[in-house]
Structures are given as C-alpha cells and as structure tokens.
Design a protein around this motif. Structure first.
Motif, mmCIF file in Angstrom:
data_model
loop_
_atom_site.group_PDB
_atom_site.id
_atom_site.type_symbol
_atom_site.label_atom_id
_atom_site.label_comp_id
_atom_site.label_asym_id
_atom_site.label_seq_id
_atom_site.Cartn_x
_atom_site.Cartn_y
_atom_site.Cartn_z
ATOM 1 N N ASP A 1 -6.561 5.871 4.468
ATOM 2 C CA ASP A 1 -8.035 5.851 4.479
ATOM 3 C C ASP A 1 -8.572 6.869 3.482
ATOM 4 O OD1 ASP A 1 -8.387 3.831 6.326
ATOM 5 O OD2 ASP A 1 -8.825 5.166 8.020
ATOM 6 N N GLU B 1 -2.617 5.270 8.747
ATOM 7 C CA GLU B 1 -4.039 4.894 8.700
ATOM 8 C C GLU B 1 -4.892 6.032 8.153
ATOM 9 O OE1 GLU B 1 -6.937 1.788 9.757
ATOM 10 O OE2 GLU B 1 -4.777 1.868 9.439
ATOM 11 N N ASP C 1 0.813 -1.219 0.000
ATOM 12 C CA ASP C 1 0.000 0.000 0.000
ATOM 13 C C ASP C 1 0.848 1.272 0.000
ATOM 14 O OD1 ASP C 1 -2.546 -1.300 0.070
ATOM 15 O OD2 ASP C 1 -2.197 -1.758 2.185
ATOM 16 N N GLN D 1 3.724 2.373 13.787
ATOM 17 C CA GLN D 1 2.375 2.703 13.329
ATOM 18 C C GLN D 1 1.449 1.495 13.444
ATOM 19 O OE1 GLN D 1 1.191 5.870 11.717
ATOM 20 N NE2 GLN D 1 2.963 6.498 12.939
ATOM 21 N N LYS D 2 0.281 1.715 14.005
ATOM 22 C CA LYS D 2 -0.747 0.669 14.083
ATOM 23 C C LYS D 2 -1.708 0.894 12.917
ATOM 24 C CE LYS D 2 -0.359 0.414 19.114
ATOM 25 N NZ LYS D 2 -1.017 0.674 20.421
ATOM 26 N N THR D 3 -1.696 -0.012 11.975
ATOM 27 C CA THR D 3 -2.484 0.191 10.763
ATOM 28 C C THR D 3 -2.831 -1.137 10.107
ATOM 29 O OG1 THR D 3 -2.491 1.233 8.569
ATOM 30 C CG2 THR D 3 -0.353 0.499 9.407
ATOM 31 N N LYS D 4 -3.936 -1.154 9.403
ATOM 32 C CA LYS D 4 -4.337 -2.335 8.635
ATOM 33 C C LYS D 4 -3.628 -2.397 7.294
ATOM 34 C CE LYS D 4 -8.501 0.115 6.955
ATOM 35 N NZ LYS D 4 -8.444 1.237 7.934
ATOM 36 N N TYR D 5 -2.913 -1.324 6.937
ATOM 37 C CA TYR D 5 -2.285 -1.236 5.622
ATOM 38 C C TYR D 5 -0.853 -1.768 5.647
ATOM 39 C CZ TYR D 5 -6.228 1.856 4.623
ATOM 40 O OH TYR D 5 -7.485 2.373 4.462
ATOM 41 N N SER D 6 -0.409 -2.248 4.501
ATOM 42 C CA SER D 6 0.971 -2.720 4.366
ATOM 43 C C SER D 6 1.864 -1.563 3.932
ATOM 44 C CB SER D 6 1.046 -3.852 3.336
ATOM 45 O OG SER D 6 0.549 -3.413 2.079
#
Length: 380
Positions: free
Chosen positions: A175, A171, A74, A98-103
């Motif tokens: 987003d 994030e 990402d 970083q806390k994120t759902k993205y790569s």
C-alpha cells in the motif's frame, strides 16, 4: 573478558549520558577498558599483511547483472534456506497465509542444506506461489543472489528462513510502496525469543519522505523497488554482506518511506552469526566488505550514476567495524585503524555537512588519532 568489560562500560556510559555527564566520563571509562593499551605503529602494507595472515580478503563485489524478465507480479519474496528445519514451515506459512489484494511469489533457495529443509521445501512445490531452487552451498549471499538472477516483480522483499512476517505485512508495505511510488519502504520490527516472547521493538514513524539516515542497514523488514537490483547483488563469501543496503541500495534510492506497522518478526537464534561472531577472525570481513563496497560505489559513479551516500552512514559503518573486530587484539585493531584512515581520506578528502556527534570521530580519522578513534567507536 575484554569484550565483556567493554559491553558493561558501554551500558554504564549510556546511563551516565542520560544524566548529562560530560565527555570526561567517557575518557575515564575508556581508560578502564583499554588498560593503558596504545596504538602499535605500522605502515599500510604491514597492516594489509597482518590482516591477510589472520583472514584473507575474498575481494567479492556487489556489482552484477540480474535480468528483469517481467514485472507482472507485485512482490517477489526471497527466502534463503540453510539448516532451517525447525523454523522453515512457520516461515513459509507466515507468507502464504497473508490476506492481501496483491500478487506475490516466494523464491526459496535451498543452499545445500544438510538437514531436512530440502524435503520441507518439496512439500510446497505444488503451490504456484512458491518457486524452489536447489544449489550447492554458496552462503547466505549466494542463496539470495540466485533468487535475484531473474526478477519478475515490481518489488522485492527478504525473509530469513528462521524468521516470520505477521499478518498484514504485504498489504501494508505494498500500500505504502504504490501510494508514494517508493523505492524503499521500511516497516517496524519485533524481536522475539524462540518461545515467541517479544524482547525488543524497532519502531518507525509514518514518514512518506524519510531521510536516508532513517533507513537501517539490513534488508529484512523492507520492500525494494526491483530496479534497484538490476546490477546489484549481495557480495558473496563475506560476513556482514548486508552492508550493501546502506552503502549501495539506499544511496541509489530516490523516495524512502517508513511506516509504523510491524512487518517482521526477527526470531533470536543463538546459533546465528549475529550471536556467535565475536572473537572470530572472519569478523575482519566487516572491514573488507566496507572497502569492497566503497570501490563498487566508485565504479557506479564512473558509469555516470550519482549515489547519495551520506557521511553519517560511513561513520556508522566504521564504528560497526570496530565493535565487531576489537576483541581480536590490539595488533589487528591498529592495522584496521591504519587502513580505515587511508580508506576514509581517499573517499572523503574534504568531509563536510554531517551530524555534529561525529565531529570527534571524523577528526580522529583525518588526523590519525588512534585514542580518540577507539573511544568514539566504543561509545557512539
């Protein structure tokens, strides 16, 4: 003394304009600053020779060929590294934490740093989220360009090695990027002292269809769709190479988004070019890089691609050039004025449809009126 006087008068002017004083007060203030100086007549050839004797144009271009090898990740985070030993761990950790759902992947480029930055980077090589390149010194632009030669992500962001990003940056920016299919996302920014005290905040509203004028002319605190860099890099060996953002990348973008989230901590470093450039001959690069990027714009247009480059951005660039170089003396100021007028008229022979606050500056360039030009550059 001249530059300090100018800065004081500029602040006085800002205050007086808040009180709705007329333009006559600007004329009075500028007469105090200029001390009766007037334009030194010279031809374009004489102007070019004078600038070259002071500082040579390296004639670097921002056009290149980068390879998009994939877009499986990402975000590609580009960190150029040079003499960053005191800051580097904080910078890299601010990304890795970083806390994120993205790569995402960091591409850190050790640009021949003579301190222990290279050793610090080796500490992170075992993390599969970090790619490290080492090269002989090519400058800030050259380090970024090495990281861009092979693009593997959907979006790209830039973090300088003495700066940091707050938790939630990746994030929030991705987003917005994915929700609105944005070409560029710009977040808000805090400027901090070395002690961590916030000294200034640069904030944005939430705007899912922002104007090109809303996008600031530096790469940090932004996401860029990676396709924007398929044939654009940072012009090397110039100072102020970030000008490619406002002159090439923003004009190429179709969808711009700003978000209010603070996504970048700019750490005030007293040794950076931003804080030490004034009075140095290399500030002439500000004019040279403007001219080079205008030529790049034309080459892109000649290939059949339209660039939406706004007059307001050109006026901003011209005033920046003056404010960076005026302390070099009246001869250099006059030479840059001559070449700026020629450059402007050639690129914008019939300027129309721009913010009225630039009216006087525009007319001064078209009519080659030096006094109005320098007054407008001083106070815009």
């Amino acid at each position: 003394m001249k530059i300090n006087t100018f800065l004081i008068l500029r602040e006085i002017n800002k205050g007086l304009l808040l009180l709705h004083c007329g333009s006559w007060i600007q004329n009075l203030l500028f007469k105090l600053f200029s001390k009766g100086e007037s334009f030194i007549p010279m031809s374009a050839d004489e102007s070019e020779k004078l600038l070259s004797e002071k500082h040579t144009d390296v004639k670097s271009s921002a056009l290149c060929e980068n390879k998009i090898v994939s877009q499986d990740i990402d975000l590609q985070v580009v960190i150029p590294v040079y003499k960053a030993e005191p800051f580097l761990r904080k910078c890299i950790n601010s990304v890795l934490n970083q806390k994120t759902k993205y790569s995402y992947r960091i591409v850190a480029v050790n640009d021949g740093s003579p301190d222990k930055s290279g050793e610090i980077l080796r500490e992170y090589e075992s993390d599969d989220r970090v790619i490290v390149y080492t090269q002989e010194n090519r400058g800030h632009a050259g380090a970024r360009n090495t990281a861009l030669k092979e693009i593997f992500a959907k979006y790209i962001t830039f973090v300088d090695s003495d700066d940091e990003i707050p938790q939630g940056t990746i994030e929030a920016m991705l987003d917005a990027a994915f929700e609105y299919d944005a070409d560029i996302v710009q977040g808000s920014m805090d400027e901090k002292t070395l002690d961590g005290v916030i000294s200034h905040n640069y904030s944005n509203p939430l705007d899912t269809n922002a104007s090109k004028e809303a996008i600031k002319g530096f790469p940090c605190g932004k996401l860029f769709k990676s396709e924007l860099f398929k044939d654009i890099c940072f012009p090397e060996k110039y100072w102020f190479e970030d000008s490619n953002v406002s002159m090439l990348l923003v004009p190429r973008a179709k969808r711009l988004v700003t978000i209010p989230n603070v996504v970048y901590y700019y750490i005030t470093n007293p040794n950076s070019i931003t804080h030490t450039h004034k009075g140095k001959a290399k500030t002439i690069d500000s004019f040279y890089v403007t001219r080079s990027l205008l030529a790049d714009q034309q080459r892109i247009k000649d290939r059949g691609e339209e660039l939406d480059y706004r007059l307001e951005k050109m006026f901003d660039q011209i005033t920046n050039n003056w404010q960076r170089t005026f302390s070099l003396g009246l001869e250099i100021e006059s030479a840059i004025f001559v070449l700026t007028c020629d450059m402007f008229v050639k690129r914008f022979p019939n300027p129309t449809s721009y913010d009225s606050k630039y009216k006087n500056l525009c007319e001064s360039l078209m009519n080659k009126d030096f006094d109005i030009y320098r007054r407008e550059c001083a106070f815009l």
